[in-house]
Write a protein that holds these residues in place. Structure first.
Motif, short mmCIF file in Angstrom:
data_model
loop_
_atom_site.label_atom_id
_atom_site.label_comp_id
_atom_site.label_asym_id
_atom_site.label_seq_id
_atom_site.Cartn_x
_atom_site.Cartn_y
_atom_site.Cartn_z
N GLU A 3 50.08 118.58 46.67
CA GLU A 3 50.04 119.97 47.15
C GLU A 3 49.15 120.85 46.28
OE1 GLU A 3 51.01 121.68 49.61
OE2 GLU A 3 51.25 123.73 48.87
N ARG A 4 49.15 120.55 45.00
CA ARG A 4 48.40 121.34 44.03
C ARG A 4 46.92 121.49 44.38
NH1 ARG A 4 49.24 121.24 37.78
NH2 ARG A 4 47.58 122.65 37.28
N TYR A 5 46.31 120.40 44.87
CA TYR A 5 44.88 120.43 45.17
C TYR A 5 44.60 120.57 46.66
CZ TYR A 5 45.07 118.62 40.44
OH TYR A 5 45.35 118.47 39.11
N SER A 6 45.63 120.98 47.42
CA SER A 6 45.50 120.94 48.89
C SER A 6 44.33 121.77 49.41
CB SER A 6 46.80 121.42 49.54
OG SER A 6 47.12 122.72 49.10
N ARG A 7 44.06 122.94 48.79
CA ARG A 7 43.00 123.81 49.31
C ARG A 7 41.61 123.21 49.05
NH1 ARG A 7 47.36 124.87 50.40
NH2 ARG A 7 48.26 126.88 50.95
N GLN A 8 41.52 122.41 48.00
CA GLN A 8 40.26 121.78 47.63
C GLN A 8 40.01 120.52 48.47
OE1 GLN A 8 39.35 122.11 43.40
NE2 GLN A 8 39.26 119.89 43.32
N VAL A 9 41.10 119.82 48.79
CA VAL A 9 41.02 118.62 49.63
C VAL A 9 40.64 119.03 51.05
CG1 VAL A 9 42.45 116.84 50.71
CG2 VAL A 9 42.59 117.23 48.24
N LEU A 10 41.09 120.21 51.43
CA LEU A 10 40.79 120.74 52.76
C LEU A 10 39.31 121.07 52.92
CD1 LEU A 10 42.57 121.50 55.18
CD2 LEU A 10 42.74 123.79 54.25
N PHE A 11 38.63 121.30 51.81
CA PHE A 11 37.19 121.60 51.86
C PHE A 11 36.43 120.31 52.18
CE2 PHE A 11 33.17 121.64 49.36
CZ PHE A 11 32.47 122.49 50.21
N PRO A 12 35.66 120.29 53.30
CA PRO A 12 35.06 119.04 53.76
C PRO A 12 34.12 118.37 52.74
CG PRO A 12 34.88 120.76 55.44
CD PRO A 12 35.37 121.42 54.19
N GLY A 13 33.47 119.16 51.88
CA GLY A 13 32.56 118.57 50.89
C GLY A 13 33.28 117.71 49.86
N ILE A 14 34.59 117.91 49.70
CA ILE A 14 35.37 117.13 48.74
C ILE A 14 36.32 116.18 49.48
CG2 ILE A 14 37.09 117.26 46.87
CD1 ILE A 14 35.62 119.69 45.80
N GLY A 15 37.29 116.72 50.18
CA GLY A 15 38.21 115.86 50.94
C GLY A 15 39.06 114.99 50.03
N LYS A 16 39.86 114.13 50.64
CA LYS A 16 40.76 113.26 49.87
C LYS A 16 39.98 112.30 48.97
CE LYS A 16 44.84 113.11 52.77
NZ LYS A 16 45.81 112.35 53.54
N VAL A 17 38.92 111.73 49.54
CA VAL A 17 38.13 110.75 48.79
C VAL A 17 37.48 111.40 47.57
CG1 VAL A 17 36.17 109.15 48.95
CG2 VAL A 17 37.72 109.41 50.89
N GLY A 18 36.92 112.58 47.79
CA GLY A 18 36.27 113.29 46.69
C GLY A 18 37.27 113.67 45.60
N GLN A 19 38.44 114.13 46.02
CA GLN A 19 39.46 114.53 45.04
C GLN A 19 39.89 113.33 44.19
OE1 GLN A 19 40.40 117.72 44.50
NE2 GLN A 19 41.52 116.97 42.73
N GLU A 20 40.04 112.20 44.84
CA GLU A 20 40.41 110.96 44.14
C GLU A 20 39.35 110.63 43.08
OE1 GLU A 20 42.31 107.73 42.98
OE2 GLU A 20 43.14 109.19 44.40
N LYS A 21 38.08 110.79 43.45
CA LYS A 21 36.99 110.52 42.50
C LYS A 21 37.04 111.51 41.33
CE LYS A 21 33.83 108.15 45.55
NZ LYS A 21 32.83 108.28 46.60
N ILE A 22 37.19 112.78 41.66
CA ILE A 22 37.23 113.82 40.62
C ILE A 22 38.32 113.50 39.60
CG2 ILE A 22 37.87 116.25 40.22
CD1 ILE A 22 36.38 116.91 42.88
N SER A 23 39.46 113.04 40.10
CA SER A 23 40.62 112.81 39.22
C SER A 23 40.42 111.62 38.28
CB SER A 23 41.88 112.58 40.06
OG SER A 23 41.84 111.29 40.65
N ARG A 24 39.40 110.80 38.54
CA ARG A 24 39.14 109.66 37.65
C ARG A 24 37.94 109.89 36.72
NH1 ARG A 24 37.67 105.99 41.01
NH2 ARG A 24 38.55 106.61 43.00
N LYS A 25 37.32 111.07 36.80
CA LYS A 25 36.10 111.31 36.03
C LYS A 25 36.36 111.97 34.67
CE LYS A 25 33.52 109.46 39.08
NZ LYS A 25 32.71 110.11 40.13
N SER A 26 35.40 111.77 33.78
CA SER A 26 35.48 112.31 32.43
C SER A 26 34.28 113.21 32.16
CB SER A 26 35.50 111.14 31.45
OG SER A 26 35.52 111.61 30.13
N VAL A 27 34.54 114.43 31.70
CA VAL A 27 33.49 115.42 31.48
C VAL A 27 33.46 115.86 30.02
CG1 VAL A 27 32.63 117.70 32.14
CG2 VAL A 27 33.74 116.26 33.85
N LEU A 28 32.27 115.94 29.46
CA LEU A 28 32.09 116.44 28.10
C LEU A 28 31.50 117.85 28.17
CD1 LEU A 28 31.85 116.14 25.00
CD2 LEU A 28 29.67 114.95 25.38
N ILE A 29 32.23 118.82 27.61
CA ILE A 29 31.75 120.20 27.59
C ILE A 29 31.34 120.54 26.17
CG2 ILE A 29 32.34 122.62 28.03
CD1 ILE A 29 34.36 121.66 30.10
#
Lengths: 339, 77, 339, 77
Positions: A3-29
């Protein structure tokens, strides 16, 4: 669906598949100032798997006007920015792994970290670190997103190894006297605008929507109501030492780095810039005076009183910082003023 | 004639948003040198140049009517 | 000079005089969702004298992805957004007076509040409140800044009474079925981009740099890399009922508002929209299904299961919300879906 | 001919970024009605229209070559 990411998953550019990918990525800031804290907050809220954030400074009162993770209490306690950022990021999203590094983003450290990340975000305040990041990006094939701002002006560009030109193609050298927030001021909307561009690109790259990644170099002025995207198709430089066929990664070479040395028995750090050239002492004196610093000088050098320290800057960019033996602190003071 | 636009602190140094100059046939590097000689601008070596909203290298030759923009890379963050 | 605002004072568009002005100004932020929390944070950090923020909802898990003042703890405690925002804003800047109002931004309340503020910022999620804000702006001569976003798309426009066209000039009526974040999704960079534009305009207005105020209607898509500023010189409508010479302020009239009534003894609230017209039940059913809601329907009505409540929506936009007697809550649910 | 651009969800409804149509001599309102009849678009009454990057009212007449953009005001916040 979480539910937490529901509004982002609803965005077609990301969707469920994109959210799954985002959740496995590592970012260096790299940097936890205005751009770093803003980027980190957006990416933590978006559910990125892991965020590594590195910064050498502590929270000061003058940061609070634009650095969004920090409170008055953090400034009062002089918490290191990386530590204060970690605390707030965990309260925002405990699902995200946060690795906070209090220290200098040296080329050696960047090389170590880059091997394990999917993306680097530029939130530093100097071109030396950016150029090192740019070399590391090419060497380890990790995209990075340039972002910078001063006053009401900002810019961003996504560097994708093998696809786009790199920062060294565009600049060919480190700018000797870049405008910094300490000399040109900064307003928060300009920061927010850069963050919006950097995080949009970050989400595209993390969700692997490569076709959507911006190919233009964008720059804007939120006070003068300007916005331009430059086409970069002709910007790639074949002879580039960072991304060309004869590449040497010059900014990972110790010879080309700013040198800091403690002067024996003098409570003074000497800084030698990586670049050969001449700076305009007159212009710098004007900027620092209007900032409220006490500045004295002659045609050969400038002396600036800072809180507790005194910095003497010579025409060739060399500086002595009196009143400290801390190399990292001295370099931070130097780069805040000279970029 | 050519319109030359200045961004960020270059604009503050110049005091104008743009200049009209005759730059036809000159390279970007030549134009930079000329501007450095005539105005109190910081060193232009690392300033990015765009011709008609497209990145241009220092050796690119300017055509009549081209709109030139100088964008100084900034370092704040 | 207060060290805290030194980087902002150094920016020539603000300076000492501008900062002094900003510190004496009062801003009303309508809504404490994504745009409201972001605007409030920027303006609190910038040192605005007083911020009044009004919101009728509480913090939910699905807000955390983009609403920057809130933490997981706020969501777990279901804190009202206005209260959670106040808590964080005070930790950020104790010099700013924060007035948090937990409730519905009705035209009556807006009229009361507008009399004492210098600027209103639109951070609401529905056009009915925007149109009321627009009328109040004209009636009390207070500028307001429209901002909205959905998906990767966003827009902003500054309405200055007596100078620019107003929202009613542009729309001439309330859009019946606007896209909302609950139906179209939303990503945080689009939010940040709108906030950057709204707060830049806010600082110009508060610092009284009127010449710098943007006159174009700006819209952008951060995923598709689009950015446009529309010239608005021809947009002012002489016959506009909100800002024309024969003005009636139609959206301050009770007749033109959404009507909510508790249906006697039925634990149900009925909602009648302010607009006459027909909505596309088919399109709405598609959106809600893709959102994960259980939707049933026939050509005349749609029935949607929400957490704890059931909403039945008729073709003319009328709705019954079963399972609640709370008028404000019911209207909030309705407007989240129908805009 | 006229290029007609669609923004935000209108683009998703249409499935295209733009259309080429012959709209010369028509008013904005007439074009909206035509598009509503041919495509599965939400009601276009309150959609804002721009002609050549300038706001256009419903009674404005379209000229040959004008670029039209439809920008739906969105309500999320």
């Amino acid at each position: 669906m979480n539910e937490r990411y529901s509004r982002q998953v609803l965005f077609p550019g990301i969707g469920k598949v994109g959210q799954e990918k985002i959740s496995r990525k590592s970012v260096l800031i790299i940097g936890a100032g205005a751009l770093g804290s803003g980027n980190a907050e957006v990416l933590a809220r978006a559910g990125v798997g892991k965020i590594t954030i590195i910064d050498r400074d502590y929270v000061e009162a003058s940061n609070l006007q634009r650095q969004q993770l920090y409170t008055e209490e953090d400034a009062a306690e002089k918490l290191p920015k990386a530590a204060a950022a970690e605390k707030r990021l965990k309260a925002i999203n405990s699902e995200v792994k946060v690795d906070a590094i209090i220290g200098d983003a040296t080329p050696i450290l960047l090389e170590e970290l880059a091997a394990d990340v999917d993306l680097m975000i530029d939130a530093t305040d100097n071109f030396e670190t950016r150029m090192a990041m740019n070399d590391v990006s090419q060497k380890y094939n990790v995209p990075w997103i340039y972002g910078a701002c001063v006053g009401s002006f900002g810019m961003s560009f996504s560097v994708i190894p093998g696809k786009t030109p790199c920062l060294n193609c565009l600049l060919r050298a480190i700018p000797l006297q870049g405008m910094t927030c300490d000399t040109g001021g900064i307003i928060s909307p300009a920061v927010q605008m850069v963050i919006a561009h950097q995080t949009a690109e970050a989400l595209k790259i993390l969700a692997e929507d490569w076709d959507a990644v911006r190919t233009t170099f964008v720059s804007f002025d939120v006070w003068r109501n300007q916005y331009t995207g430059l086409k970069m198709s002709k910007a790639k430089f074949a002879g580039c030492l960072s991304c060309g066929s004869e590449r040497t990664y010059p900014y990972l070479d110790h010879e080309n780095m700013t040198k800091t040395t403690v002067l024996c028995g003098r409570d003074t750090v000497q800084i030698r810039p990586s670049v050969q050239g001449e700076i305009s002492l007159e212009r710098l004196a004007g900027q620092l005076s209007s900032l409220g610093y006490t500045v004295k000088g002659n045609p050969y050098l400038l002396s600036v009183e800072m809180s507790g320290e005194r910095m003497v800057i010579f025409k060739d960019g060399r500086a002595l910082i009196h009143g400290t033996k801390d190399l990292t602190h001295a370099k931070s003071l130097y780069q805040r003023i000279l970029g | 004639m050519n319109k030359v636009l200045f961004f960020a602190h270059l604009r503050d140094c110049l005091g104008e948003e743009f200049l009209m100059v005759e730059a036809k046939g000159k390279t970007v590097a030549e134009l930079k040198t000329e501007l450095n000689a005539s105005y109190d601008l910081p060193k232009m070596d690392t300033v990015m140049t765009a011709i008609n909203e497209e990145f241009a290298a220092n050796d690119e030759v300017i055509q009549d009517g081209d709109v030139i923009a100088f964008i100084p890379p900034v370092s704040g963050g």
